[in-house]
Design a protein around this motif. Structure first.
Motif, PDB file in Angstrom:
ATOM      1  N   SER A  84      22.080 -20.321 -26.177  1.00  0.00           N
ATOM      2  CA  SER A  84      21.080 -21.344 -26.558  1.00  0.00           C
ATOM      3  C   SER A  84      21.820 -22.228 -27.565  1.00  0.00           C
ATOM      4  O   SER A  84      22.614 -21.977 -28.563  1.00  0.00           O
ATOM      5  N   THR A  85      21.436 -23.471 -27.658  1.00  0.00           N
ATOM      6  CA  THR A  85      21.866 -24.462 -28.624  1.00  0.00           C
ATOM      7  C   THR A  85      20.601 -24.843 -29.524  1.00  0.00           C
ATOM      8  O   THR A  85      20.757 -25.540 -30.510  1.00  0.00           O
ATOM      9  N   LEU A  86      19.560 -23.906 -29.452  1.00  0.00           N
ATOM     10  CA  LEU A  86      18.402 -24.045 -30.400  1.00  0.00           C
ATOM     11  C   LEU A  86      18.348 -22.852 -31.259  1.00  0.00           C
ATOM     12  O   LEU A  86      18.849 -21.692 -30.901  1.00  0.00           O
ATOM     13  N   GLN A  87      17.845 -23.104 -32.439  1.00  0.00           N
ATOM     14  CA  GLN A  87      17.745 -21.981 -33.484  1.00  0.00           C
ATOM     15  C   GLN A  87      16.326 -21.247 -32.723  1.00  0.00           C
ATOM     16  O   GLN A  87      15.396 -21.625 -32.308  1.00  0.00           O
ATOM     17  N   ARG A  88      16.702 -19.866 -32.773  1.00  0.00           N
ATOM     18  CA  ARG A  88      15.534 -19.135 -32.408  1.00  0.00           C
ATOM     19  C   ARG A  88      15.658 -17.462 -33.102  1.00  0.00           C
ATOM     20  O   ARG A  88      16.938 -17.173 -33.592  1.00  0.00           O
ATOM     21  N   SER A  89      14.528 -17.000 -33.234  1.00  0.00           N
ATOM     22  CA  SER A  89      14.618 -15.672 -33.742  1.00  0.00           C
ATOM     23  C   SER A  89      14.177 -14.318 -32.913  1.00  0.00           C
ATOM     24  O   SER A  89      14.345 -13.317 -33.184  1.00  0.00           O
ATOM     25  N   HIS A  90      13.835 -14.822 -31.711  1.00  0.00           N
ATOM     26  CA  HIS A  90      13.392 -13.745 -30.642  1.00  0.00           C
ATOM     27  C   HIS A  90      13.901 -14.174 -29.208  1.00  0.00           C
ATOM     28  O   HIS A  90      14.375 -15.450 -28.928  1.00  0.00           O
ATOM     29  N   ILE A  91      14.257 -13.473 -28.301  1.00  0.00           N
ATOM     30  CA  ILE A  91      14.675 -13.710 -27.071  1.00  0.00           C
ATOM     31  C   ILE A  91      13.517 -13.033 -26.111  1.00  0.00           C
ATOM     32  O   ILE A  91      13.210 -11.620 -26.430  1.00  0.00           O
ATOM     33  N   ARG A  92      13.055 -13.654 -25.214  1.00  0.00           N
ATOM     34  CA  ARG A  92      12.274 -12.950 -24.293  1.00  0.00           C
ATOM     35  C   ARG A  92      12.988 -12.695 -22.892  1.00  0.00           C
ATOM     36  O   ARG A  92      13.611 -13.531 -22.222  1.00  0.00           O
ATOM     37  N   LEU A  93      12.927 -11.322 -22.433  1.00  0.00           N
ATOM     38  CA  LEU A  93      13.727 -11.009 -21.355  1.00  0.00           C
ATOM     39  C   LEU A  93      12.490 -10.745 -20.302  1.00  0.00           C
ATOM     40  O   LEU A  93      11.894  -9.723 -20.456  1.00  0.00           O
ATOM     41  N   ASP A  94      12.193 -11.572 -19.234  1.00  0.00           N
ATOM     42  CA  ASP A  94      11.329 -11.278 -18.142  1.00  0.00           C
ATOM     43  C   ASP A  94      11.911 -10.361 -17.085  1.00  0.00           C
ATOM     44  O   ASP A  94      12.905 -10.712 -16.661  1.00  0.00           O
ATOM     45  N   GLY A  95      11.156  -9.613 -16.607  1.00  0.00           N
ATOM     46  CA  GLY A  95      11.601  -8.927 -15.308  1.00  0.00           C
ATOM     47  C   GLY A  95      12.629  -7.688 -15.563  1.00  0.00           C
ATOM     48  O   GLY A  95      13.155  -7.152 -14.827  1.00  0.00           O
ATOM     49  N   VAL A  96      12.672  -7.256 -17.008  1.00  0.00           N
ATOM     50  CA  VAL A  96      13.787  -5.865 -17.402  1.00  0.00           C
ATOM     51  C   VAL A  96      13.137  -5.034 -16.639  1.00  0.00           C
ATOM     52  O   VAL A  96      13.880  -4.161 -16.255  1.00  0.00           O
ATOM     53  N   SER A  97      11.920  -4.751 -16.662  1.00  0.00           N
ATOM     54  CA  SER A  97      11.269  -3.566 -16.246  1.00  0.00           C
ATOM     55  C   SER A  97      12.108  -3.082 -14.696  1.00  0.00           C
ATOM     56  O   SER A  97      12.032  -1.957 -14.338  1.00  0.00           O
ATOM     57  N   LYS A  98      12.196  -4.182 -13.938  1.00  0.00           N
ATOM     58  CA  LYS A  98      12.661  -3.835 -12.428  1.00  0.00           C
ATOM     59  C   LYS A  98      14.047  -3.441 -12.599  1.00  0.00           C
ATOM     60  O   LYS A  98      14.218  -2.623 -11.668  1.00  0.00           O
ATOM     61  N   SER A  99      14.735  -3.778 -13.423  1.00  0.00           N
ATOM     62  CA  SER A  99      16.058  -2.929 -13.158  1.00  0.00           C
ATOM     63  C   SER A  99      15.992  -1.673 -14.099  1.00  0.00           C
ATOM     64  O   SER A  99      17.074  -0.900 -14.079  1.00  0.00           O
ATOM     65  N   LEU A 100      14.943  -1.019 -14.654  1.00  0.00           N
ATOM     66  CA  LEU A 100      14.971   0.420 -15.191  1.00  0.00           C
ATOM     67  C   LEU A 100      14.285   1.161 -14.172  1.00  0.00           C
ATOM     68  O   LEU A 100      13.156   0.843 -13.708  1.00  0.00           O
ATOM     69  N   LEU A 101      14.916   2.156 -13.701  1.00  0.00           N
ATOM     70  CA  LEU A 101      14.556   2.894 -12.402  1.00  0.00           C
ATOM     71  C   LEU A 101      13.706   4.213 -13.155  1.00  0.00           C
ATOM     72  O   LEU A 101      14.176   5.276 -13.438  1.00  0.00           O
ATOM     73  N   GLY A 102      12.377   3.863 -13.226  1.00  0.00           N
ATOM     74  CA  GLY A 102      11.564   5.046 -13.477  1.00  0.00           C
ATOM     75  C   GLY A 102      11.366   5.377 -15.309  1.00  0.00           C
ATOM     76  O   GLY A 102      12.035   4.659 -15.925  1.00  0.00           O
ATOM     77  N   SER A 103      10.425   6.171 -15.373  1.00  0.00           N
ATOM     78  CA  SER A 103      10.329   6.461 -16.652  1.00  0.00           C
ATOM     79  C   SER A 103      11.617   7.353 -17.317  1.00  0.00           C
ATOM     80  O   SER A 103      12.426   7.826 -16.658  1.00  0.00           O
ATOM     81  N   GLY A 104      11.657   6.822 -18.659  1.00  0.00           N
ATOM     82  CA  GLY A 104      12.680   7.646 -19.325  1.00  0.00           C
ATOM     83  C   GLY A 104      13.019   6.903 -20.501  1.00  0.00           C
ATOM     84  O   GLY A 104      12.566   5.830 -21.012  1.00  0.00           O
ATOM     85  N   VAL A 105      14.104   7.287 -21.172  1.00  0.00           N
ATOM     86  CA  VAL A 105      14.710   6.763 -22.424  1.00  0.00           C
ATOM     87  C   VAL A 105      16.177   5.865 -21.887  1.00  0.00           C
ATOM     88  O   VAL A 105      16.942   6.255 -21.279  1.00  0.00           O
ATOM     89  N   TYR A 106      16.142   4.754 -22.622  1.00  0.00           N
ATOM     90  CA  TYR A 106      17.245   3.783 -21.978  1.00  0.00           C
ATOM     91  C   TYR A 106      17.689   3.489 -23.550  1.00  0.00           C
ATOM     92  O   TYR A 106      17.044   3.556 -24.769  1.00  0.00           O
ATOM     93  N   LEU A 107      19.055   2.936 -23.433  1.00  0.00           N
ATOM     94  CA  LEU A 107      19.376   2.058 -24.685  1.00  0.00           C
ATOM     95  C   LEU A 107      19.800   0.489 -24.530  1.00  0.00           C
ATOM     96  O   LEU A 107      20.178   0.374 -23.446  1.00  0.00           O
ATOM     97  N   ILE A 108      19.416  -0.314 -25.371  1.00  0.00           N
ATOM     98  CA  ILE A 108      19.618  -1.469 -25.236  1.00  0.00           C
ATOM     99  C   ILE A 108      20.712  -1.887 -26.405  1.00  0.00           C
ATOM    100  O   ILE A 108      20.428  -1.562 -27.543  1.00  0.00           O
ATOM    101  N   LYS A 109      21.853  -2.415 -25.895  1.00  0.00           N
ATOM    102  CA  LYS A 109      22.848  -2.964 -26.757  1.00  0.00           C
ATOM    103  C   LYS A 109      22.708  -4.411 -26.992  1.00  0.00           C
ATOM    104  O   LYS A 109      22.866  -5.034 -26.141  1.00  0.00           O
ATOM    105  N   ILE A 110      22.756  -4.876 -28.312  1.00  0.00           N
ATOM    106  CA  ILE A 110      22.397  -6.196 -28.595  1.00  0.00           C
ATOM    107  C   ILE A 110      23.609  -6.710 -29.445  1.00  0.00           C
ATOM    108  O   ILE A 110      24.103  -6.007 -30.482  1.00  0.00           O
TER     109      ILE A 110
END
Length: 124
Positions: A84-110
């Motif tokens: 981003s070339t703009l100042q921001r404090s949040h990032i919105r990720l749409d469609g993430v749930s499609k990448s996660l296969l079923g219920s459970g615990v996942y790790l987000i590395k940022i």
């Protein structure tokens, strides 16, 4: 700080605290976890139920933000770099749930600038 607090307010029938005083209103509340650390990264909603997730950055920044989601076996399920070339404090990720296969615990590395953090994410 944390603890129990009591707030009492007296309503008046005119503006600026003038006129006839009404019955005082009392609200008792408990602060159970106060987070003053502005450098905390976060992800919400957590647990995730819909298709998207919002990542709270440690500060308002225009730095690139790298986001990876892995399962508990370490398999990479989702990866993106938010440039981003703009100042921001949040990032919105749409469609993430499609990448996660079923219920459970996942790790987000940022990674943003010199800040690297891993957050647990629960999918119902």
């Amino acid at each position: 700080g944390e603890g129990e607090f009591i707030l009492t307010a007296t309503p008046f029938n005119m503006r600026s605290g003038r006129g006839i005083a009404g019955t005082p209103l009392t609200l008792t509340f408990i602060v159970i976890d106060e987070d003053d650390d502005e450098d905390d990264l976060g992800a919400f909603p957590n647990p995730i139920e819909g298709a998207g997730i919002t990542i709270k950055l440690p500060k308002v920044t225009d730095e690139d933000a790298s986001v990876e989601i892995v399962n508990m076996d370490g398999d990479l399920l989702y990866s993106t770099v938010d440039k981003s070339t703009l100042q921001r404090s949040h990032i919105r990720l749409d469609g993430v749930s499609k990448s996660l296969l079923g219920s459970g615990v996942y790790l987000i590395k940022i990674s943003v600038g010199d800040v690297n953090e891993t957050i647990r994410l629960l999918k119902k």
